[in-house]
Enzyme design. Structure first.
Site, short mmCIF file in Angstrom:
data_model
loop_
_atom_site.label_atom_id
_atom_site.label_comp_id
_atom_site.label_asym_id
_atom_site.label_seq_id
_atom_site.Cartn_x
_atom_site.Cartn_y
_atom_site.Cartn_z
N HIS A 14 0.86 -1.20 0.00
CA HIS A 14 0.00 0.00 0.00
C HIS A 14 0.89 1.24 0.00
O HIS A 14 1.30 1.72 1.05
CB HIS A 14 -0.92 -0.04 1.23
CG HIS A 14 -1.93 1.06 1.29
ND1 HIS A 14 -3.13 0.94 1.97
CD2 HIS A 14 -1.93 2.32 0.78
CE1 HIS A 14 -3.81 2.07 1.86
NE2 HIS A 14 -3.10 2.93 1.16
N HIS A 16 1.29 4.87 -2.38
CA HIS A 16 0.92 5.74 -3.50
C HIS A 16 2.21 6.40 -3.98
O HIS A 16 2.84 7.13 -3.21
CB HIS A 16 -0.08 6.81 -3.05
CG HIS A 16 -1.33 6.23 -2.46
ND1 HIS A 16 -2.47 6.03 -3.20
CD2 HIS A 16 -1.60 5.78 -1.20
CE1 HIS A 16 -3.40 5.50 -2.42
NE2 HIS A 16 -2.90 5.33 -1.21
N HIS A 194 -9.56 1.07 -1.18
CA HIS A 194 -9.50 1.69 0.14
C HIS A 194 -10.90 1.61 0.73
O HIS A 194 -11.88 2.00 0.08
CB HIS A 194 -9.11 3.17 0.04
CG HIS A 194 -7.66 3.42 -0.22
ND1 HIS A 194 -6.98 2.84 -1.26
CD2 HIS A 194 -6.76 4.19 0.45
CE1 HIS A 194 -5.71 3.27 -1.22
NE2 HIS A 194 -5.55 4.09 -0.20
N GLU A 197 -11.18 3.26 6.18
CA GLU A 197 -10.11 4.14 6.68
C GLU A 197 -10.80 5.24 7.50
O GLU A 197 -10.67 5.28 8.71
CB GLU A 197 -9.31 4.74 5.51
CG GLU A 197 -8.23 5.73 5.93
CD GLU A 197 -7.56 6.46 4.75
OE1 GLU A 197 -8.12 6.48 3.64
OE2 GLU A 197 -6.46 7.04 4.97
N ASP A 275 1.84 3.95 2.82
CA ASP A 275 0.80 4.82 2.24
C ASP A 275 1.40 6.00 1.47
O ASP A 275 1.56 5.90 0.25
CB ASP A 275 -0.15 5.30 3.35
CG ASP A 275 -1.54 5.67 2.85
OD1 ASP A 275 -1.83 5.44 1.66
OD2 ASP A 275 -2.35 6.18 3.65
N ASP A 276 1.71 7.09 2.14
CA ASP A 276 2.28 8.30 1.51
C ASP A 276 3.46 8.75 2.36
O ASP A 276 3.37 9.75 3.09
CB ASP A 276 1.22 9.40 1.43
CG ASP A 276 -0.01 8.96 0.66
OD1 ASP A 276 0.07 8.90 -0.58
OD2 ASP A 276 -1.03 8.63 1.30
#
Ligand code: ADE
Ligand code: ZN
Length: 336
Positions: A14, A16, A194, A197, A275-276
């Site tokens: 996961h 991005h 997603h 969340e 994630d980011d």
């Protein structure tokens, strides 16, 4: 424990790629491409990363992506992420990209994809890191726009393993995208989304039942539905959990309150992901350390996060066996 976590082989499911844009590269690309950004220095960019929820992050994240114009920019972005993978002993990564963030600005789908693919190929050859690409639809846009994006992806089916769903969960439930997911699956793409969340447990159920997903991204709000938790456990439905992201976006107020370790101990297929990472303060090792610092965990439990990720990855049984052997060897070395 720190040394064990650093050495532990990892698999990321996961991530991005636009969320790995570090402020320094953002500045460099803004200069290279003559794009104005509303910050005077990388430090000022970092100082602006104070989020109150998912939307407050997304607003800044989409703005940051404006500096990405040329194939070389997408290559540089992806290569910098892969060097972090090398540092963190990530053996395999399945990365998301958001084509609509770029095509809406007039950047060709092919420009984005070619830059990412070139970096991933170089990493496989030079760093031994394997990878897959998942294309996400932006859920704040319409299903028709997602269908158009799917059409753009069809000629590149050999380079994209699956489709996902990201952006604002509130007000954009999975069922809004049931037609495009059915079409994507019929074309041979694997589905992920997603869900759970910021949105309710019902979104997790609907992502599974209506979108046919093989993994749920985040999914931490499953605990609001005991029957769903039991089903996730029985079916080994993977959850790609992102601990530092959840803290930064206030899904949990403190890491000690995070439910990932409880879910692991209940036998769910939970995994740790970043994630980011450029926005949330850490890559894979940082996420493992944050969880381990807040919850007392054994080596075997920490290694189980990687074993779960191997199980949940979209790679062959042979590759899975090879990666599990690497985990075994590091665990054995540390228990000697
Ligand atoms: N896009 C990038 N990161 C995201 C996240 N954590 N949730 C939803 N959409 C995203
Ligand atoms: Zn995400």
């Amino acid at each position: 424990m720190k040394e064990f976590i650093q050495q532990l082989p990892k698999v990321e499911l996961h991530l991005h790629i636009e969320g790995s844009l570090e402020p320094e590269l953002m500045f460099k690309l803004a200069q290279r491409n003559h794009i104005d950004i509303p910050f005077a220095s990388p430090e000022e960019v970092r100082a602006a990363y104070q989020f109150s929820n998912l939307q407050s992050f997304l607003d800044i994240y989409y703005q940051g992506a404006n500096v990405l114009i040329h194939e070389q920019d997408f290559f540089d972005l992806t290569w910098e992420y892969l060097l972090r993978c090398q540092q963190d002993n990530v053996m395999h990564t399945e990365i998301f990209f958001d084509p609509q963030t770029h095509t809406a600005r007039g950047i060709a789908f092919e420009t984005v994809l070619n830059g990412i693919v070139a970096a991933l190929n170089k990493a496989e050859q030079e760093l031994g890191i394997t990878s897959q690409i998942i294309m996400c639809f932006l859920r704040h846009l319409s299903e028709d726009e997602a269908l158009q994006t799917l059409e753009l992806a069809l000629p590149y089916k050999d380079k994209i393993v699956g489709v996902g769903l990201d952006s604002s969960e509130q007000g954009h439930p999975p069922e809004k995208f049931s037609r495009v997911f059915a079409k994507a699956r019929a074309a041979g793409f694997i589905a992920v989304a997603h869900a759970g969340e910021e949105g309710p447990a019902l979104n997790i159920r609907n992502a599974i039942d209506l979108l046919g997903v093989q993994r749920v991204d985040h999914g931490v709000r499953c605990v609001e539905d005991a029957a769903l938790v039991e089903e996730l456990k029985q079916t080994r439905m993977p959850l790609t959990v992102c601990p530092l992201s959840n803290l930064k976006l206030k899904v949990f107020q403190h890491m000690t309150e995070h439910n990932i370790v409880e879910l692991l101990r209940q036998g769910l297929c939970v995994t740790i992901n970043s994630d980011d990472p450029a926005y949330f303060g850490g890559y894979m090792t940082d996420n493992f350390l944050a969880v381990s610092d807040a919850h007392s965990m054994t080596h075997q439990e920490l290694a189980q996060f990687t074993r779960n990720a191997i199980e949940a990855s979209f790679i062959s049984a042979t590759e899975k066996a090879r990666m599990n052997a690497q985990v075994d060897s590091v665990v054995a070395r540390f228990s000697a």
